[in-house]
Design a protein around this motif. Structure first.
Motif, PDB file in Angstrom:
ATOM      1  N   THR A  28     -88.489  64.193   3.357  1.00 40.90           N
ATOM      2  CA  THR A  28     -88.157  63.722   4.683  1.00 40.90           C
ATOM      3  C   THR A  28     -89.030  64.516   5.646  1.00 40.90           C
ATOM      4  O   THR A  28     -88.950  65.748   5.672  1.00 40.90           O
ATOM      5  CB  THR A  28     -86.681  63.956   5.005  1.00 40.90           C
ATOM      6  OG1 THR A  28     -85.880  63.221   4.081  1.00 40.90           O
ATOM      7  CG2 THR A  28     -86.359  63.516   6.426  1.00 40.90           C
ATOM      8  N   ASN A  57     -90.495  66.867   8.179  1.00 39.79           N
ATOM      9  CA  ASN A  57     -89.775  67.889   8.930  1.00 39.79           C
ATOM     10  C   ASN A  57     -90.724  68.936   9.472  1.00 39.79           C
ATOM     11  O   ASN A  57     -91.810  69.158   8.935  1.00 39.79           O
ATOM     12  CB  ASN A  57     -88.672  68.527   8.080  1.00 39.79           C
ATOM     13  CG  ASN A  57     -89.210  69.308   6.894  1.00 39.79           C
ATOM     14  OD1 ASN A  57     -89.343  70.524   6.948  1.00 39.79           O
ATOM     15  ND2 ASN A  57     -89.535  68.616   5.799  1.00 39.79           N
ATOM     16  N   ASN A  77     -86.172  75.655   4.144  1.00 39.57           N
ATOM     17  CA  ASN A  77     -85.132  74.620   4.051  1.00 39.57           C
ATOM     18  C   ASN A  77     -84.544  74.535   2.640  1.00 39.57           C
ATOM     19  O   ASN A  77     -84.323  73.441   2.107  1.00 39.57           O
ATOM     20  CB  ASN A  77     -85.692  73.251   4.463  1.00 39.57           C
ATOM     21  CG  ASN A  77     -86.209  73.228   5.880  1.00 39.57           C
ATOM     22  OD1 ASN A  77     -85.543  73.685   6.799  1.00 39.57           O
ATOM     23  ND2 ASN A  77     -87.416  72.712   6.057  1.00 39.57           N
ATOM     24  N   SER A 108     -81.694  74.870   1.503  1.00 35.40           N
ATOM     25  CA  SER A 108     -80.394  74.206   1.371  1.00 35.40           C
ATOM     26  C   SER A 108     -80.497  72.689   1.423  1.00 35.40           C
ATOM     27  O   SER A 108     -79.504  71.985   1.204  1.00 35.40           O
ATOM     28  CB  SER A 108     -79.448  74.682   2.478  1.00 35.40           C
ATOM     29  OG  SER A 108     -79.963  74.325   3.752  1.00 35.40           O
ATOM     30  N   ASP A 109     -81.684  72.156   1.690  1.00 34.80           N
ATOM     31  CA  ASP A 109     -81.876  70.711   1.810  1.00 34.80           C
ATOM     32  C   ASP A 109     -83.046  70.280   0.933  1.00 34.80           C
ATOM     33  O   ASP A 109     -84.213  70.384   1.328  1.00 34.80           O
ATOM     34  CB  ASP A 109     -82.146  70.329   3.266  1.00 34.80           C
ATOM     35  CG  ASP A 109     -82.189  68.818   3.475  1.00 34.80           C
ATOM     36  OD1 ASP A 109     -82.225  68.075   2.475  1.00 34.80           O
ATOM     37  OD2 ASP A 109     -82.199  68.389   4.644  1.00 34.80           O
ATOM     38  N   PRO A 110     -82.765  69.758  -0.269  1.00 33.68           N
ATOM     39  CA  PRO A 110     -83.857  69.398  -1.193  1.00 33.68           C
ATOM     40  C   PRO A 110     -84.757  68.288  -0.678  1.00 33.68           C
ATOM     41  O   PRO A 110     -85.880  68.134  -1.163  1.00 33.68           O
ATOM     42  CB  PRO A 110     -83.106  68.960  -2.465  1.00 33.68           C
ATOM     43  CG  PRO A 110     -81.731  68.612  -2.011  1.00 33.68           C
ATOM     44  CD  PRO A 110     -81.444  69.506  -0.861  1.00 33.68           C
ATOM     45  N   THR A 111     -84.307  67.514   0.316  1.00 31.61           N
ATOM     46  CA  THR A 111     -85.160  66.461   0.865  1.00 31.61           C
ATOM     47  C   THR A 111     -86.235  67.015   1.788  1.00 31.61           C
ATOM     48  O   THR A 111     -87.151  66.285   2.187  1.00 31.61           O
ATOM     49  CB  THR A 111     -84.334  65.414   1.636  1.00 31.61           C
ATOM     50  OG1 THR A 111     -83.820  66.000   2.847  1.00 31.61           O
ATOM     51  CG2 THR A 111     -83.189  64.891   0.784  1.00 31.61           C
ATOM     52  N   LYS A 112     -86.132  68.302   2.159  1.00 28.86           N
ATOM     53  CA  LYS A 112     -87.099  68.929   3.064  1.00 28.86           C
ATOM     54  C   LYS A 112     -87.738  70.178   2.462  1.00 28.86           C
ATOM     55  O   LYS A 112     -88.538  70.838   3.129  1.00 28.86           O
ATOM     56  CB  LYS A 112     -86.412  69.301   4.379  1.00 28.86           C
ATOM     57  CG  LYS A 112     -85.849  68.130   5.150  1.00 28.86           C
ATOM     58  CD  LYS A 112     -85.183  68.580   6.448  1.00 28.86           C
ATOM     59  CE  LYS A 112     -84.662  67.409   7.251  1.00 28.86           C
ATOM     60  NZ  LYS A 112     -84.018  67.846   8.516  1.00 28.86           N
ATOM     61  N   PHE A 113     -87.447  70.473   1.214  1.00 24.20           N
ATOM     62  CA  PHE A 113     -87.808  71.743   0.579  1.00 24.20           C
ATOM     63  C   PHE A 113     -89.115  71.639  -0.187  1.00 24.20           C
ATOM     64  O   PHE A 113     -89.286  70.761  -1.039  1.00 24.20           O
ATOM     65  CB  PHE A 113     -86.675  72.153  -0.353  1.00 24.20           C
ATOM     66  CG  PHE A 113     -86.933  73.405  -1.150  1.00 24.20           C
ATOM     67  CD1 PHE A 113     -86.978  74.639  -0.529  1.00 24.20           C
ATOM     68  CD2 PHE A 113     -87.115  73.341  -2.519  1.00 24.20           C
ATOM     69  CE1 PHE A 113     -87.185  75.801  -1.264  1.00 24.20           C
ATOM     70  CE2 PHE A 113     -87.336  74.487  -3.260  1.00 24.20           C
ATOM     71  CZ  PHE A 113     -87.366  75.718  -2.633  1.00 24.20           C
TER      72      PHE A 113
END
Length: 449
Positions: free
Chosen positions: A199, A201, A231, A233-238
């Motif tokens: 995503t 970011n 990030n 804690s958020d795999p969609t931004k990691f």
């Protein structure tokens, strides 16, 4: 031997191998084997490990290196003439240095293409064959007279590892200076790295504290910022530690002097490549595919007059990892799939702060199942300064930007962007309420798992 699904079969005698044909690329299959003799056919074996036939190319990141500069005679001996295609060599330029060299088996390259000193407004197109009048979908950069500007590109290579370049949109006799800094290449097969989308970011904004670079850049002094491990804690931004390169958008704003930004894996106070050229006070952006440095960092340098300062922003859109866990790249003949002035893809101009979506898959030879695309985004007829953002979902208030624009300037940038559900892209024009802009998108390739 029989496949699941599709029940495709092959049969062999006298050898222990046979070939199953007719399988679909990017589809998982298992196989069972039976043996037959004079008595009959025995029970089927247990199913094999799942395998996926794949098509496309994988990526090899390079240390950014200049392979074309018409001002110095590198690659071209003089400025590019309007409406006369010229060619420059991409492969084999640094044969003794594999960290910078594009080999002969490369099928496409990533990098930054720049123009300067044009004697007339126009555009530049990169193609695989000589073409004095390429189609509009092949345009990589639009520019006014005399401006220096850049665009990240992903372009297929022509015969012998060369690329053709044309200066169009101007009368014969006009010229423009061009340069190209290569950042990586694609090679058919699975020897390189594959792509995973995020995503989009924001990893860096020096106007605040995001990315650990509060206070911006001073000319001639590099600054590093962390890319991997953010990030968590958020795999969609990691971006994981295993990433070797990333895609994203680099933006410059608030610059006090004309100059350029250079983004790369190495900490350099005097870099020899550029990512964005700009005048004073003009917010500009460029898409990049760039190798990560040791520890998952990127380094950025502002080259300008002594004492000049600027702010810098970086939005990440995806990353490359070794192996086959990610998507492979397939280049396309460029195709226009969005043109709001002609109501192609959308029914009319974008209205400020009202997000909409347009279909990507199923158009311009982009198949279903694609996770990301490469292409060129252009903005024209904007009635206020602002920016366009390409997103995975429709939003009226994006947290990232893709292309920054002033009033009245036709601007373009190359992009690598993840697709949303059902193969769409969201797009929004962020500007003062009531303003409008037109957008154009030409797709040049796709990534598929």
């Amino acid at each position: 031997m029989t496949s699941t699904p599709s029940s495709k079969t092959c049969t062999t005698t006298g050898t222990l191998t046979c070939r199953v044909t007719g399988l679909l690329n990017h589809t998982a299959y298992t196989f069972k084997v039976t043996a037959t003799n004079a008595i009959g056919t025995g029970a089927a074996s247990t199913a094999s490990t799942s395998v996926i036939p794949r098509v496309g190319a994988t990526f090899v990141a390079l240390t950014p290196s200049r392979i074309l500069d018409s001002k110095t005679g590198l690659g071209l001996t003089s400025a590019l003439k309007a409406n006369v295609a010229a060619t420059f060599q991409v492969t084999g330029k640094f044969a003794s240095d594999p960290t910078r060299n594009v080999p002969s088996n490369a099928s496409a390259v990533t990098g930054v293409f720049s123009v300067s000193g044009s004697t007339a407004a126009g555009w530049v197109a990169l193609t695989t064959v000589a073409n004095n009048a390429p189609g509009v979908a092949t345009v990589n950069i639009n520019f006014p007279k005399g401006d220096s500007r850049s665009s990240g590109v992903t372009v297929p290579l022509g015969t012998g590892g060369a690329v053709w370049v044309t200066f169009g949109g101007a009368t014969t006799g006009n010229t423009v200076q061009v340069s190209f800094d290569v950042t990586g290449y694609f090679v058919t097969g699975t020897s390189g790295s594959t792509y995973l989308t995020l995503t989009p970011n924001r990893l860096l904004d020096s106007r605040g504290t995001n990315g650990g670079m509060s206070g911006g850049l001073t000319a001639g002094v590099h600054r590093n910022f962390q890319v991997t491990g953010r990030n968590a804690s958020d795999p969609t931004k990691f971006v994981p530690a295993s990433a070797i390169a990333v895609t994203g958008t680099l933006t410059v704003t608030g610059q006090t002097k004309a100059g350029f930004l250079s983004l790369g894996p190495d900490a350099l106070n005097a870099p020899t490549t550029a990512t964005i050229y700009f005048p004073t006070g003009d917010t500009r952006s460029a898409s990049v595919t760039v190798k990560l440095g040791a520890g998952g960092i990127l380094s950025v340098t502002y080259t300008a007059a002594v004492g000049a300062t600027t702010n810098v922003i970086f939005d990440v859109t995806g990353f490359f990892v070794p192996g086959t866990a990610g998507a492979m790249y397939v280049p396309l003949t460029p195709a226009r799939i969005l043109n709001t002035p002609t109501k192609l893809g959308l029914p009319g101009s974008l209205r400020a702060n009202i997000g909409v979506s347009f279909q990507v898959t199923g158009r311009g030879s982009v198949p279903t199942g694609v996770v990301a695309v490469t292409g060129t985004l252009s903005c024209t007829k904007q009635t206020a300064a602002g920016y366009l953002a390409l997103t995975k979902t429709v939003t009226n208030a994006p947290s990232i930007s893709t292309l920054n624009v002033p009033v009245g300037d036709l601007r373009s940038t190359g992009v690598t962007v993840p697709l949303g559900t059902n193969g769409i892209l969201g797009i929004v024009y962020s500007a003062a309420s009531g303003k409008t802009a037109d957008a154009i998108f030409d797709v040049t390739g796709y990534f598929v798992m």
